[in-house]
Scaffold this motif. Sequence first.
Motif, PDB file in Angstrom:
ATOM      1  N   VAL A 192       0.859  -1.182   0.000  1.00  0.00           N
ATOM      2  CA  VAL A 192       0.000   0.000   0.000  1.00  0.00           C
ATOM      3  C   VAL A 192       0.894   1.229   0.000  1.00  0.00           C
ATOM      4  O   VAL A 192       1.740   1.389   0.886  1.00  0.00           O
ATOM      5  CB  VAL A 192      -0.931   0.016   1.222  1.00  0.00           C
ATOM      6  N   LEU A 193       0.727   2.082  -0.989  1.00  0.00           N
ATOM      7  CA  LEU A 193       1.543   3.284  -1.130  1.00  0.00           C
ATOM      8  C   LEU A 193       0.839   4.455  -0.461  1.00  0.00           C
ATOM      9  O   LEU A 193      -0.253   4.857  -0.880  1.00  0.00           O
ATOM     10  CB  LEU A 193       1.778   3.592  -2.614  1.00  0.00           C
ATOM     11  N   ALA A 194       1.443   4.986   0.582  1.00  0.00           N
ATOM     12  CA  ALA A 194       0.901   6.160   1.266  1.00  0.00           C
ATOM     13  C   ALA A 194       1.408   7.396   0.544  1.00  0.00           C
ATOM     14  O   ALA A 194       2.613   7.661   0.517  1.00  0.00           O
ATOM     15  CB  ALA A 194       1.344   6.175   2.726  1.00  0.00           C
ATOM     16  N   CYS A 195       0.498   8.135  -0.058  1.00  0.00           N
ATOM     17  CA  CYS A 195       0.905   9.191  -0.983  1.00  0.00           C
ATOM     18  C   CYS A 195       0.001  10.403  -0.826  1.00  0.00           C
ATOM     19  O   CYS A 195      -1.227  10.251  -0.770  1.00  0.00           O
ATOM     20  CB  CYS A 195       0.831   8.637  -2.410  1.00  0.00           C
ATOM     21  N   ASP A 196       0.578  11.598  -0.776  1.00  0.00           N
ATOM     22  CA  ASP A 196      -0.237  12.799  -0.643  1.00  0.00           C
ATOM     23  C   ASP A 196      -0.169  13.686  -1.877  1.00  0.00           C
ATOM     24  O   ASP A 196      -0.558  14.856  -1.833  1.00  0.00           O
ATOM     25  CB  ASP A 196       0.159  13.594   0.611  1.00  0.00           C
ATOM     26  N   VAL A 197       0.340  13.154  -3.004  1.00  0.00           N
ATOM     27  CA  VAL A 197       0.360  13.921  -4.251  1.00  0.00           C
ATOM     28  C   VAL A 197      -0.375  13.131  -5.326  1.00  0.00           C
ATOM     29  O   VAL A 197      -0.504  11.911  -5.247  1.00  0.00           O
ATOM     30  CB  VAL A 197       1.790  14.239  -4.723  1.00  0.00           C
ATOM     31  N   THR A 198      -0.854  13.842  -6.328  1.00  0.00           N
ATOM     32  CA  THR A 198      -1.600  13.204  -7.414  1.00  0.00           C
ATOM     33  C   THR A 198      -0.919  13.401  -8.766  1.00  0.00           C
ATOM     34  O   THR A 198      -1.524  13.165  -9.808  1.00  0.00           O
ATOM     35  CB  THR A 198      -3.031  13.761  -7.488  1.00  0.00           C
ATOM     36  N   ASN A 199       0.339  13.793  -8.753  1.00  0.00           N
ATOM     37  CA  ASN A 199       1.052  14.064 -10.004  1.00  0.00           C
ATOM     38  C   ASN A 199       1.177  12.819 -10.861  1.00  0.00           C
ATOM     39  O   ASN A 199       1.427  11.718 -10.355  1.00  0.00           O
ATOM     40  CB  ASN A 199       2.452  14.602  -9.708  1.00  0.00           C
ATOM     41  N   PRO A 200       1.038  12.964 -12.185  1.00  0.00           N
ATOM     42  CA  PRO A 200       1.283  11.836 -13.088  1.00  0.00           C
ATOM     43  C   PRO A 200       2.779  11.552 -13.179  1.00  0.00           C
ATOM     44  O   PRO A 200       3.602  12.279 -12.612  1.00  0.00           O
ATOM     45  CB  PRO A 200       0.724  12.326 -14.423  1.00  0.00           C
ATOM     46  N   LEU A 201       3.131  10.525 -13.917  1.00  0.00           N
ATOM     47  CA  LEU A 201       4.538  10.143 -14.027  1.00  0.00           C
ATOM     48  C   LEU A 201       5.342  11.154 -14.833  1.00  0.00           C
ATOM     49  O   LEU A 201       6.460  11.505 -14.454  1.00  0.00           O
ATOM     50  CB  LEU A 201       4.646   8.758 -14.659  1.00  0.00           C
ATOM     51  N   THR A 202       4.790  11.611 -15.961  1.00  0.00           N
ATOM     52  CA  THR A 202       5.554  12.451 -16.890  1.00  0.00           C
ATOM     53  C   THR A 202       4.796  13.735 -17.224  1.00  0.00           C
ATOM     54  O   THR A 202       3.657  13.925 -16.822  1.00  0.00           O
ATOM     55  CB  THR A 202       5.834  11.685 -18.199  1.00  0.00           C
ATOM     56  N   GLY A 203       5.461  14.588 -17.992  1.00  0.00           N
ATOM     57  CA  GLY A 203       4.843  15.820 -18.459  1.00  0.00           C
ATOM     58  C   GLY A 203       5.098  16.991 -17.532  1.00  0.00           C
ATOM     59  O   GLY A 203       5.843  16.880 -16.551  1.00  0.00           O
ATOM     60  N   PRO A 204       4.486  18.135 -17.828  1.00  0.00           N
ATOM     61  CA  PRO A 204       4.729  19.358 -17.049  1.00  0.00           C
ATOM     62  C   PRO A 204       4.410  19.225 -15.563  1.00  0.00           C
ATOM     63  O   PRO A 204       5.014  19.909 -14.740  1.00  0.00           O
ATOM     64  CB  PRO A 204       3.793  20.379 -17.721  1.00  0.00           C
ATOM     65  N   GLU A 205       3.463  18.355 -15.218  1.00  0.00           N
ATOM     66  CA  GLU A 205       3.102  18.140 -13.816  1.00  0.00           C
ATOM     67  C   GLU A 205       3.684  16.839 -13.270  1.00  0.00           C
ATOM     68  O   GLU A 205       3.308  16.390 -12.189  1.00  0.00           O
ATOM     69  CB  GLU A 205       1.577  18.120 -13.653  1.00  0.00           C
ATOM     70  N   GLY A 206       4.570  16.221 -14.026  1.00  0.00           N
ATOM     71  CA  GLY A 206       5.120  14.929 -13.653  1.00  0.00           C
ATOM     72  C   GLY A 206       6.278  14.998 -12.681  1.00  0.00           C
ATOM     73  O   GLY A 206       6.698  16.077 -12.236  1.00  0.00           O
ATOM     74  N   ALA A 207       6.830  13.821 -12.384  1.00  0.00           N
ATOM     75  CA  ALA A 207       7.858  13.691 -11.351  1.00  0.00           C
ATOM     76  C   ALA A 207       9.093  14.531 -11.633  1.00  0.00           C
ATOM     77  O   ALA A 207       9.626  15.188 -10.730  1.00  0.00           O
ATOM     78  CB  ALA A 207       8.240  12.216 -11.210  1.00  0.00           C
ATOM     79  N   ALA A 208       9.568  14.515 -12.873  1.00  0.00           N
ATOM     80  CA  ALA A 208      10.818  15.214 -13.185  1.00  0.00           C
ATOM     81  C   ALA A 208      10.640  16.728 -13.141  1.00  0.00           C
ATOM     82  O   ALA A 208      11.409  17.440 -12.487  1.00  0.00           O
ATOM     83  CB  ALA A 208      11.335  14.766 -14.543  1.00  0.00           C
ATOM     84  N   HIS A 209       9.625  17.233 -13.834  1.00  0.00           N
ATOM     85  CA  HIS A 209       9.452  18.682 -13.939  1.00  0.00           C
ATOM     86  C   HIS A 209       9.103  19.323 -12.604  1.00  0.00           C
ATOM     87  O   HIS A 209       9.565  20.432 -12.301  1.00  0.00           O
ATOM     88  CB  HIS A 209       8.380  19.003 -14.981  1.00  0.00           C
ATOM     89  N   VAL A 210       8.301  18.666 -11.793  1.00  0.00           N
ATOM     90  CA  VAL A 210       7.841  19.280 -10.546  1.00  0.00           C
ATOM     91  C   VAL A 210       8.826  19.081  -9.398  1.00  0.00           C
ATOM     92  O   VAL A 210       9.075  20.001  -8.619  1.00  0.00           O
ATOM     93  CB  VAL A 210       6.451  18.721 -10.167  1.00  0.00           C
ATOM     94  N   PHE A 211       9.401  17.885  -9.305  1.00  0.00           N
ATOM     95  CA  PHE A 211      10.172  17.558  -8.104  1.00  0.00           C
ATOM     96  C   PHE A 211      11.689  17.466  -8.302  1.00  0.00           C
ATOM     97  O   PHE A 211      12.439  17.653  -7.346  1.00  0.00           O
ATOM     98  CB  PHE A 211       9.675  16.228  -7.515  1.00  0.00           C
ATOM     99  N   ALA A 212      12.156  17.140  -9.516  1.00  0.00           N
ATOM    100  CA  ALA A 212      13.594  16.912  -9.701  1.00  0.00           C
ATOM    101  C   ALA A 212      14.465  18.147  -9.457  1.00  0.00           C
ATOM    102  O   ALA A 212      15.592  18.003  -8.971  1.00  0.00           O
ATOM    103  CB  ALA A 212      13.865  16.334 -11.093  1.00  0.00           C
ATOM    104  N   PRO A 213      14.001  19.374  -9.771  1.00  0.00           N
ATOM    105  CA  PRO A 213      14.868  20.530  -9.500  1.00  0.00           C
ATOM    106  C   PRO A 213      15.301  20.647  -8.047  1.00  0.00           C
ATOM    107  O   PRO A 213      16.448  21.015  -7.754  1.00  0.00           O
ATOM    108  CB  PRO A 213      13.997  21.720  -9.935  1.00  0.00           C
TER     109      PRO A 213
END
Length: 391
Positions: A192-213
């Motif tokens: 069970v993944l406890a998660c408080d974000v709804t971001n998709p994997l890719t794209g402008p709202e995805g993992a890399a663009h939003v969180f990687a910086p």
Amino acid sequence: MRILLAPDSFKEAASAEAIAQAMARGIKRGNPQAECWLMPLSDGGEGLTHALVHATGGTLHDVETVDAVGRPIIAQFGFLGNKHTSCIAVVELASASGLERVSPADRNALVASTFGTGLLIRAAIDAGADRIVLGLGGSATTDGGTGLAHAFGFRFLDAHDSDIPLGGGALVDLARIDDSRVSDSIKNVPIVLACDVTNPLTGPEGAAHVFAPQKGATATQVELLDQGLANLARAIMQYNGRDIEHTPGAGAAGGTGGGMLGLFNATVKPGIELVLNLAHGREACAWADVVITGEGSIDSQTPYGKVPSGIAKLAQSQGKPTIAIGGTVTRDPHTVEALNKAGIIATFGIAPGPADLTTLIANTERNVEITCAAIASTLRITAATSPCESA
């Protein structure tokens, strides 16, 4: 008066458990007759393991593993108590693969890996866990959970059938996934993944663009990581037909949410709802006359999936008021209205006056204690002068 003390951690200042204890000291100063129930909480990020172990009377276990850049460390997982019908282990990704484990000078967005978290989960399963709660939050990684999967025997191969290196930067070379070394029993363990974000994997709202910086990635590296995660999604689709690229929560923890949904027997649940269920939050709210919660910053994000709003909504459903404290507190009218709708009737900042951030962080527990003493005194006076009490 019965007071439920249910805070999150104050990030970079004090753990949820330390905050709850400081709250309790303050309550006793302001009202020695008050009864306190300490229930430190987490929304799935840092502090999840300790919060659930504390709430259920469970146990903590040390494991030799590695951090996000491969250095040996000791991390912990926990077994829940309270005689659960299954043997549930709780792991937070931040424990082994967290951003706070790696100094800014040592962060490497392209090679950071969740491999250490995989070792931690393996240790929990080897110790008897038949179900895993994995908190997604605070990661230093953008590898789509491939490092974690690698720890269980998954192989990620390039076009020449050679293993690609660990880390999100190598995913652009991924051609296919091989699970011949992974047992069915491992793949079938419920996670069970406890998660408080709804971001998709890719794209402008995805993992890399939003969180990687914030994990040290440059603009060029962000694009490379996003391409790699898209490549991972295609490889998973080819491997088992699961489409994880646009699934809400797939972008959590550098795409670990997506990798887990694609490769394991995993489901996503809002972190605070999961924690409150496992920690018997409903029973705690029923016991209390009032709830005091808090987090480092009470701001525009607080009403949406964070600990204060989660516990406040539960308390509100039982007719119990909630007070929130924070290191900083917004007075934005729209946010205040959203907090009120969530059941938070009042907010208090703990800063005693103008001071530099370093001093405020260093004095967090003391300031929490002082603030809660004032709240307890006010509640005691209010109770003593209310018509119900005087009748």
